[in-house]
Write a protein that holds these residues in place. Structure first.
Motif: not given
Length: 616
Positions: A86-97, A102-110
Motif C-alpha cells: 500500500k502506498g506504491l504509485e504507478f504511472g503509464f508507460i503504454d497499454n500493456e505496461t 513513487g512510494y508514500r506508504g508507511t510499511d518498511a517492507e515493500v
C-alpha cells in the motif's frame, strides 16, 4: 367450496415464495464460496478476512493432490500474485505496461508486484524511492526489467533488496549512498550496471558480477568500504575507471575471462587487497589501476598483455625484477614480460631491453634526457604512451621487427631524432607519437600501418621525406601541421578523407595529388601552403571544409568537380593570385555552404567563376 379454493391459492403462493427464496440462497452461496457444485468442478470460498480463495473440487488436470498442493507443486498461496504494498504509485508507460513512480506508504517492507491490474510492471522509474527513510527491504516481481537512475539513491535504512530475475538494467546511481544495504545480489540476466550504481554502499560485503553483465559503469562500487571480495563474470570486457576505488576492506578479486581492460584507478587505494586473479585475456592495465594497494605482494601478469599504464602498480607491495638499471614485472614463466620503468632516469645513457620483454610500459623512459641509444629485441610488440617522450638526446632507436603499436606521444619532443625506420609489422601509430621531433628529416618503412593518430608528426619542422602506406584510409587531423620543409608527398590510393588541418602550414609543399577515392577535404586542410600552385580535386569529393585552401598564395586557377555539394566559408580566402574558379556545377545554388562569402584578399576581388565548366 370457496374456502377450499382459497386454501389452495394460499398454498400455491407459499410454494412459489419458497422456491424463489431457495433459488436466491443457492445463487448467494455460489457467488461467495459455498460448497455447491456449479457444474465446472470449482468454487470460491470467503476467508475469515474477507478474501476469496479459489478452489478446485474436480479430479481432473489442475486439481489438488492429497497434500493440498496443485499440480505444479505449490499451494494456492504460493501461486497467487502478491499484492503491491500500500502506498506504491504507478504511472503509464503504454497499454500493456506500467512503472513504479513513487512510494508514500508507511510499511518498511515493500513488495513491487509483477502485475498492477492487467498491466505488467516493467520499470522502477528514476528517483522513485530516492531519499526514502522508511523502507528497510524491497522485493521485486519478475516482470521488472529496469531499475531507473537514482531509484534507491540515499535510502539510509534500506538493508536488503531482492532484485527480480527479469531485471536487465540497473541505472546510474541506482543505490548510491544507501549505506545500510547489506544484500543486493545481482541476478544472472542483468546486462548493464550503471555509473556509481552502488557507490558508497558501505554495508555490502560481496560483489558477484554474473556472466550476463556486459557493461558496468565507472565507480560502480567505489567507496564500498565493507566489501571483502569481488568476482567479475566472463561477460564483462572492461572493468571501468575507479570501479572498486577506496574499497578499503577488499581483500580478494577474481577477474573473469572476458575482461581485456582494467581501467584507470580500478582498484586504487584498496589497502587490504592481497589476492588478485587476472584472466589470460587481459591486454591493458591502465594508469593507477592498483596504485596504493600496499598488501598486494604478488600478481601474475598474463602473456596477453599489450599495455601497462603509468603508476599502475605504484604503492603496492610487489617486488620488481631488476635488469641493467630497469624494473620489470611478469609472471612465473617470464619475469621480464613488461618493462615498467628505468630505475635512474638521469644516469641512463644507453639501454638494451631484456630479450624476453614484450611490452614497454607508459612513460618507462620518460625524460631520460641523457639517453642516446636504445635497442629493442624482436620480442617487443608494444611501446607505451610517452615511453621515450622528452628523451632529447635519443637519435636512432632500433625498433623490433615484431613491433605492432607505437603509443601516444611515444617519441614526442625527441629533438635529437633525425631519421627513423618504422618496421612493416607496425599497424598503429598513436596520437602525437612524433610531435615536435624538430630534427626528424626522414621516415621510412610504415608498410603495414593501418591507423595513424592525430598530430602524429605535428611540428616536425625538418621533415622532408615520408612514405605513407597503401593501407591508410585517412590523413588524420594535424598530422603534418607545421611541417615547413615537407615539399612533396605521395598520398596512397586507399585514402578516403583528408582531415582538418592535415597539411596546415606546410609552406614548402609544392605538389600534391589527391587520390580519386577521397570524398572529404577538411577545414584548413591545406591552409597556408604558400607554394602549392596546382591541386587537382578528384571527381569523388563531396565536401570541402572552411578555409581548406586559404592563403595558398600560388594558386592561379582551380577546378571544382560536379561531385562537390558543399564548400564552407572562405575556402579560398587569401589566395591572392587566384583569378579563375572552374565549377562543373550549373550555378551557385548547386553548391551549399558559404564558400563564396568574403573574397577579401583575392586578386583585385575579381575572381571569375566559370559555371557549367566542361573539362577538356
Amino acid at each position: 367450496m370457496k374456502k377450499k379454493l382459497l386454501v389452495i391459492l394460499l398454498s400455491l403462493c407459499v410454494a412459489i415464495t419458497s422456491a424463489f427464496t431457495l433459488s436466491a440462497c443457492r445463487g448467494k452461496n455460489n457467488n461467495n464460496g459455498g460448497n455447491v457444485d456449479n457444474g465446472g468442478g470449482s468454487s470460491t470460498t470467503t476467508t475469515d478476512d474477507g478474501k476469496t480463495d479459489n478452489k478446485d473440487n474436480s479430479a481432473t488436470d489442475g486439481g489438488k493432490t492429497d497434500d493440498g498442493k496443485t499440480d505444479d507443486g505449490k499451494t494456492d498461496d504460493e501461486n497467487a500474485e502478491r499484492k503491491a504494498t500500500k502506498g506504491l504509485e504507478f504511472g503509464f508507460i503504454d497499454n500493456e505496461t506500467t512503472q513504479v513512480t513513487g512510494y508514500r506508504g508507511t510499511d518498511a517492507e515493500v513488495y513491487i508486484p509483477s502485475m498492477e491490474g492487467s498491466k505488467r510492471v516493467t520499470r522502477i522509474k528514476a528517483d522513485a524511492f530516492a531519499g526514502n527513510r522508511v523502507i528497510t527491504s524491497v522485493e521485486m516481481g519478475d516482470n521488472v526489467a529496469e531499475i531507473g537512475d537514482r531509484a534507491f539513491n540515499d535510502c539510509p535504512n534500506l538493508t536488503g533488496v531482492k532484485i527480480g530475475t527479469g531485471v536487465k538494467s540497473i541505472g546510474n546511481r541506482a543505490f548510491y549512498g544507501s549505506k545500510s544495504l547489506t544484500e543486493a545480489a545481482i541476478p544472472n540476466g542483468v546486462a548493464t550496471v550503471g555509473n556509481e550504481a552502488f557507490y558508497g554502499c558501505s554495508g555490502l560485503t560481496t560483489a558477484a558480477i554474473p556472466d550476463s553483465v556486459t557493461k558496468m559503469g565507472y565507480k560502480a562500487f567505489r567507496n564500498c568500504t565493507g566489501l571483502t571480495s569481488a568476482t567479475i563474470g566472463s561477460g564483462l570486457t572492461k572493468i571501468d575507471d575507479e570501479t572498486f576505488r577506496d574499497c578499503t576492506g577488499l581483500t580478494s578479486a577474481t577477474i573473469g575471462s572476458g575482461v581485456t581492460v582494467i581501467g584507470q584507478d580500478a582498484f586504487s587505494t584498496c589497502t587490504k587487497l592481497a589476492n588478485v586473479t587476472i584472466s589470460g585475456n587481459v591486454a591493458q592495465i591502465e594508469m593507477g589501476a592498483f596504485v596504493d594497494c600496499p598488501n598486494l605482494t604478488s600478481i601474475e601478469i598474463p602473456n596477453s598483455i599489450r599495455a601497462v599504464g603509468v603508476t599502475a602498480f605504484n604503492g603496492t607491495g610487489l617486488t620488481f625484477t631488476e635488469d641493467n638499471g630497469a624494473r620489470y614485472l611478469g609472471n612465473s614463466g617470464n619475469r621480464y614480460l613488461v618493462l615498467i620503468e628505468a630505475k635512474d632516469k638521469e644516469a641512463i645513457t644507453s639501454y638494451d631491453i631484456n630479450a624476453n620483454a614484450k611490452v614497454i610500459a607508459d612513460m618507462a623512459f620518460y625524460r631520460c634526457e641523457n639517453l642516446t641509444t636504445v635497442s629493442m629485441p624482436e620480442s617487443v610488440t608494444d611501446i607505451g604512451a610517452l615511453a621515450f617522450s622528452g628523451c632529447g638526446e635519443l637519435s636512432n632507436p632500433t625498433m623490433s621487427n615484431g613491433l605492432l603499436t607505437i603509443g601516444q606521444e611515444a617519441f614526442a619532443s625527441c629533438i635529437g631524432l633525425t631519421g627513423l625506420t618504422i618496421p612493416d609489422s607496425v599497424t598503429d601509430i598513436g596520437q602525437y607519437a612524433f610531435q615536435y621531433c624538430q630534427c626528424l628529416a626522414k621516415v621510412t618503412g610504415c608498410g603495414g600501418v593501418m591507423t595513424i593518430g592525430e598530430h602524429a608528426f605535428h611540428g616536425c619542422n625538418e621533415l622532408t621525406d615520408i612514405m605513407l602506406p597503401g593501407t591508410l584510409t585517412k590523413i588524420p587531423a594535424y598530422m603534418f601541421y607545421g611541417c615547413k620543409k615537407l615539399s612533396n608527398i605521395t598520398l596512397p590510393s586507399s585514402l578516403t578523407r583528408i582531415e582538418d588541418n592535415a597539411f596546415n602550414g606546410c609552406t614548402n609543399l609544392s605538389g600534391v595529388t589527391i587520390p580519386g577515392g577521397v570524398t572529404y577535404i577538411g577545414n584548413w586542410a591545406f591552409n597556408g601552403c604558400a607554394n602549392l600552385s596546382n591541386v587537382t580535386i578528384p571527381g569523388g569529393v563531396t565536401t570541402i571544409g572552411a578555409q581548406a585552401f586559404a592563403y595558398c598564395t600560388s594558386f592561379t586557377e582551380i577546378t571544382i568537380p560536379l561531385s562537390v555539394r558543399r564548400m564552407d566559408n572562405e575556402v579560398f580566402i587569401g589566395c591572392t593570385k587566384l583569378t579563375k574558379i572552374n565549377c562543373e556545377a550549373e550555378s551557385w545554388n548547386a553548391v551549399s555552404g558559404g564558400w563564396y562569402i568574403n573574397w577579401t584578399g583575392l586578386a583585385e576581388n575579381a575572381v571569375k567563376v566559370n559555371w557549367n565548366y566542361k573539362v577538356n
